[in-house]
Enzyme design. Structure first.
Site, PDB file in Angstrom:
ATOM      1  CB  CYS A   1      33.628  14.808  45.666  1.00 45.36           C
ATOM      2  SG  CYS A   1      31.828  14.772  45.849  1.00 45.36           S
TER       3      CYS A   1
ATOM      4  CG  HIS B   1      41.700  17.140  56.313  1.00 44.76           C
ATOM      5  ND1 HIS B   1      40.790  17.855  57.052  1.00 44.76           N
ATOM      6  CD2 HIS B   1      41.153  15.898  56.149  1.00 44.76           C
ATOM      7  CE1 HIS B   1      39.756  17.093  57.342  1.00 44.76           C
ATOM      8  NE2 HIS B   1      39.945  15.890  56.797  1.00 44.76           N
TER       9      HIS B   1
ATOM     10  CG  HIS C   1      46.016  18.755  29.022  1.00 44.21           C
ATOM     11  ND1 HIS C   1      45.435  19.281  27.891  1.00 44.21           N
ATOM     12  CD2 HIS C   1      47.092  18.036  28.594  1.00 44.21           C
ATOM     13  CE1 HIS C   1      46.118  18.894  26.829  1.00 44.21           C
ATOM     14  NE2 HIS C   1      47.133  18.146  27.228  1.00 44.21           N
TER      15      HIS C   1
ATOM     16  CG  HIS D   1      34.930  17.509  42.077  1.00 41.62           C
ATOM     17  ND1 HIS D   1      34.340  16.369  41.570  1.00 41.62           N
ATOM     18  CD2 HIS D   1      34.114  17.946  43.079  1.00 41.62           C
ATOM     19  CE1 HIS D   1      33.222  16.130  42.245  1.00 41.62           C
ATOM     20  NE2 HIS D   1      33.064  17.061  43.153  1.00 41.62           N
TER      21      HIS D   1
ATOM     22  CG  ASN E   1      29.167  15.952  41.845  1.00 41.02           C
ATOM     23  OD1 ASN E   1      30.051  15.111  41.820  1.00 41.02           O
ATOM     24  ND2 ASN E   1      29.030  16.810  42.848  1.00 41.02           N
TER      25      ASN E   1
END
Length: 449
Positions: A176, A255, A338, A342, A375
């Site tokens: 995502c 990662h 702002h 996700h 989502n």
């Protein structure tokens, strides 16, 4: 004539120095224009708005799962429980093939869904700015679980008649957060290729990825993913600066896949009965928090004022010496106006809100996006940014922090600065229902109450 005169030698020395200096200036100017950091401008973006007949209300969604005859009572009860607590409202949509009984998960169904979404957003963007498809130099698409051949970028190139020398890349399996990863790829390409325009396409195909088994960790994905996608137009051309909405300031990728718990937190796999699905670990929120913390440590010094950095350093030293229990969490509202988190689920939004000590209004765009669109994977951050625009909150000079999470496990973040006046009346995917938001405390909007 005496050529050894000191005046003549001085004149020759001066002329030599002048020539060397001139050459250095020319080289410096040339080097500046060749190697200077190129600004990356976000000209505009478009988000897919499904037609109303594709809306899947909570009650209809549960009814559809029931009459499909695929699930036993325990699996149905679990999905209903998750759905009712998910924060997703009655406005979220699924493709027409998922409305069928039983759902159509064929290759052709996935292609049709991809065509419906991406053709619409690309065409909208091109028409709005009168863009010739042949002017696109770089094309990057990301869709994690649907990877057709020819690729998604080839589908777009064929549909819009793009140039034969276009630089195209189709990313799959990146989760995502792949939307920001795609932005990063285009950014790197724009550093090399001057006077270029790049197009990023972000989506996830719902049609072929429904899970039909009994594994609880895989049933969650059935309830939260919905139909959506976005097209983002980027440029490094100076002539595009005056019409661009935003300028990219920072992009940070993290990662943590070397850790097994993180690697296995979101994984496509096969259950004991041979059904394919995406398993979501119970440790997902913990893993996301860990990845975000690493990302923030790298990004913080670039964006936070020195006062906040000093508070963090002092508290870190005090904790190390046992003088306090917790390290100070910097106030990121002093760096950003702002936040776009996700919309992967209510727990993810709650976790980031708590971890960064944000207020309810700071995560309003994320909750509203989850409620209306569900989502939508990598495109969710762009629905959130459009929400802020539709509410008239994005002002020239404002900075927005996009935070994306994805399998692997990854935390990718981007910082954009608004460089133009953005009108709240500009048409976008929120225009028809923006007055019904934000959602209330119980997760409903004015549309439902």
């Amino acid at each position: 004539m005496d050529t050894s005169s000191p005046f003549i030698n001085l004149s020759q020395t001066f002329m030599s120095f002048f020539h060397v200096a001139s050459a250095c200036v020319v080289i410096a100017v040339f080097s500046y224009h060749i190697f200077r950091p190129r600004c990356i401008y976000l000209i505009d973006f478009s988000c897919y708005q499904p037609p109303d007949f594709l809306r899947a209300t909570v009650s209809n969604f549960i009814e559809h799962l029931t009459i499909s005859g695929v699930f036993d009572k325990e699996s149905l009860d679990l999905q209903q429980k998750i759905l009712e607590r998910s924060g997703i409202g009655d406005g979220a949509s699924v493709p027409v093939t998922v409305h069928e009984v039983p759902p159509n998960s064929s290759l052709s169904a996935a292609r049709d869904e991809t065509h419906d979404i991406l053709f619409a957003v690309v065409e909208d963007l091109f028409l709005k700015h009168k863009i010739d498809p042949k002017s696109i130099d770089i094309l990057v698409s990301n869709c994690s679980l649907f990877c057709p051949s020819p690729s998604i970028t080839s589908i777009i190139i064929n549909r819009f008649g793009m140039r034969s020398d276009i630089k195209s890349f189709s990313l799959s399996g990146m989760g995502c957060s792949a939307g920001l990863l795609s932005i990063n790829l285009v950014k790197d390409l724009l550093k090399i290729h001057g006077d270029s325009v790049g197009l990023v396409l972000s989506m996830e195909a719902v049609s072929p990825n429904g899970y039909r088994g009994k594994c609880k960790s895989m049933l969650i994905a059935n309830t939260i993913f919905r139909m959506g996608g976005a097209a983002i137009l980027l440029s490094n051309r100076e002539q595009d600066k005056h019409k661009a909405k935003y300028k990219l300031q920072h992009l940070t990728r993290t990662h943590v896949g070397s850790d097994n718990e993180s690697y296995e937190s979101v994984m496509q796999q096969i259950d004991e009965e041979g059904n394919v699905g995406v398993a979501l670990s119970k440790q997902l929120v913990k893993v996301a928090s860990k990845a975000l913390k690493i990302n923030v440590v790298e990004l913080g010094p670039r964006v936070l004022p020195y006062s906040e950095q000093l508070k963090y350093i002092v508290s870190f030293i005090k904790r190390k010496w046992g003088m306090q229990k917790e390290v100070y969490t910097p106030n990121f509202k002093k760096a950003f106006e702002h936040f776009c988190i996700h919309a992967g689920g209510r727990a993810i939004i709650d976790g980031v809100e708590k971890h960064l000590k944000l207020d309810k209004e700071d995560v309003e765009a994320s909750r509203s996006t989850l409620h209306r669109y569900g989502n939508t994977s990598s495109s969710s951050l762009w629905y959130e940014l459009q929400y802020l625009e539709a509410k008239g909150r994005m002002k020239k000079g404002d900075r927005v922090w996009q935070i994306g999470f994805g399998s692997g496990f990854k935390a990718n973040t981007a910082v954009w600065k608004c460089i133009s006046e953005i009108g709240s009346k500009d048409r976008n995917a929120w225009s028809d229902r923006i007055h019904l938001y934000p959602v209330s405390g119980d997760g409903s909007s004015a549309l439902e109450t």
